[in-house]
Design an enzyme around this catalytic site. Structure first.
Site, PDB file in Angstrom:
ATOM      1  N   LYS A 106     -10.190   2.297  12.883  1.00 28.58           N
ATOM      2  CA  LYS A 106      -8.913   2.955  13.200  1.00 28.58           C
ATOM      3  C   LYS A 106      -9.149   4.092  14.203  1.00 28.58           C
ATOM      4  CE  LYS A 106      -6.962   1.742   8.720  1.00 28.58           C
ATOM      5  NZ  LYS A 106      -6.540   2.134   7.365  1.00 28.58           N
ATOM      6  N   GLN A 131      -6.433   7.261   3.586  1.00 30.75           N
ATOM      7  CA  GLN A 131      -7.095   5.983   3.325  1.00 30.75           C
ATOM      8  C   GLN A 131      -7.199   5.725   1.821  1.00 30.75           C
ATOM      9  OE1 GLN A 131      -7.850   3.732   5.624  1.00 30.75           O
ATOM     10  NE2 GLN A 131      -8.802   2.277   4.249  1.00 30.75           N
ATOM     11  N   ASP A 186       1.734   4.534   7.541  1.00 27.26           N
ATOM     12  CA  ASP A 186       1.431   3.413   6.648  1.00 27.26           C
ATOM     13  C   ASP A 186       2.705   2.794   6.081  1.00 27.26           C
ATOM     14  OD1 ASP A 186      -1.203   2.552   6.227  1.00 27.26           O
ATOM     15  OD2 ASP A 186      -1.712   4.328   5.047  1.00 27.26           O
TER      16      ASP A 186
HETATM   17  N1  GUN Z   1      -6.916   0.655   2.415  1.00 27.66           N
HETATM   18  C1  GUN Z   1      -6.913  -0.674   2.701  1.00 27.66           C
HETATM   19  N2  GUN Z   1      -5.894  -0.969   3.517  1.00 27.66           N
HETATM   20  C2  GUN Z   1      -5.232   0.180   3.752  1.00 27.66           C
HETATM   21  C3  GUN Z   1      -4.082   0.503   4.535  1.00 27.66           C
HETATM   22  O1  GUN Z   1      -3.430  -0.330   5.171  1.00 27.66           O
HETATM   23  N3  GUN Z   1      -3.725   1.812   4.534  1.00 27.66           N
HETATM   24  C4  GUN Z   1      -4.399   2.750   3.825  1.00 27.66           C
HETATM   25  N4  GUN Z   1      -3.961   4.007   3.872  1.00 27.66           N
HETATM   26  N5  GUN Z   1      -5.460   2.483   3.081  1.00 27.66           N
HETATM   27  C5  GUN Z   1      -5.869   1.198   3.056  1.00 27.66           C
END
Ligand code: GUN
Length: 285
Positions: A53, A97, A120
């Site tokens: 990311k 996350q 998100d």
């Molecule tokens: N952990 C696994 N996938 C995601 C996601 O799409 N967003 C977040 N914040 N954590 C994750």
């Protein structure tokens, strides 16, 4: 023989578009879009995701950073970090996350994120906006699935869609998006009776159960569009989806592979959401 959707290529195209539009944003407003990530603890998979990311945000020309925090962080400390990012005008997107370390209650953290910065799309305000057709930020993976259907030229309006999986992150939001696109939507799950029979009725089948190769070719309506959100390991430790690709591919009309299907789209859509949040915040200021 199905048309195999190249998620890597579509994701690259989306990221290129976002980078172009981000450069225009920066020129127009004198600041780049800002994405900030909170990563607490030392889950190895999370570390890899967050690094991807971070790289994607850099390539898009975004500002921002990743706060890497110890697993021992307290609820109050983590909440204070979110509050700080909420208050910072240079921050357009906040991503906490998941999973969070043991002992941290995830819900109040996610609900603390300013919905205008909720890239998100996990906040209850974002979820409510999605289901009521109001503008808001849509979860990245479901948004990526819709983009793949669009890129493959799949007609959605009037069609029968079956979503297997009812998670807040994938199953429910993708059902909302398909419904908004005028599909007739059924959400199936582990307690659904005659799941193969139900799947055979689907013009659009979305697999988001998290069980390796569960969906077989004879569960699929000939010519159907099959989107595989699964990310599992098979008996040989090889990455695979929820769909048994070998038996499904000859039956489906279009299908996404694993890896290289939905996976790369999640990060591309996170970039798209961040730019969208930046524009909305700028327009509201
Ligand atoms: N952990 C696994 N996938 C995601 C996601 O799409 N967003 C977040 N914040 N954590 C994750």
């Amino acid at each position: 023989m199905a048309q195999i959707i190249d998620g890597k290529a579509v994701a690259a195209k989306v990221r290129q578009e976002v980078a172009q539009r981000a450069a225009e944003f920066t020129q127009q407003y004198g600041r780049p879009p800002g994405l900030h990530v909170l990563l607490a603890g030392d889950d190895p998979a999370s570390a890899v995701y967050v690094r991807s990311k971070e790289k994607a945000a850099e390539q898009a020309g975004f500002a921002g950073n990743v706060q890497r925090l110890p697993a021992t962080i307290t609820q109050a400390e983590l909440e204070a970090r979110v509050a700080q990012l909420n208050a910072d005008p240079a921050v357009d997107g906040i991503l906490v996350q998941l999973p969070l370390p043991a002992g941290i209650d995830e819900k109040p953290i996610l609900e603390l994120i300013d919905p205008a910065k909720d890239v998100d799309g996990f906040h209850a305000i974002s979820v409510g906006a999605l289901w009521t057709g109001q503008p808001g930020l849509v979860p990245c993976t479901p948004k990526g699935c819709m983009r793949l259907l669009q890129e493959a030229g799949v007609q959605i309006a009037g069609k029968r869609a079956v979503v297997i999986g009812r998670s807040n992150i994938v199953g429910k939001p993708i059902a909302a998006l398909l419904l908004a696109a005028h599909a007739t939507v059924t959400i199936a799950h582990s307690r659904t009776e005659d799941l193969p029979g139900l799947c055979r009725q689907a013009d659009i089948l979305i697999a988001a159960v998290g069980r390796a190769k569960m969906i077989k070719g004879d569960w699929i309506k000939p010519g159907a569009a099959v989107i595989d959100v699964g990310m599992n390991r098979d008996d040989n430790g090889k990455l695979c989806g929820d769909v048994d690709f070998a038996s499904a591919e000859p039956v489906a009309g279009v299908i996404t592979p694993v890896p290289g299907g939905v996976g790369p789209m999640t990060i591309a859509m996170l970039m798209d959401n961040t730019l969208q949040a930046a524009h909305r915040r700028q327009a509201a200021s």
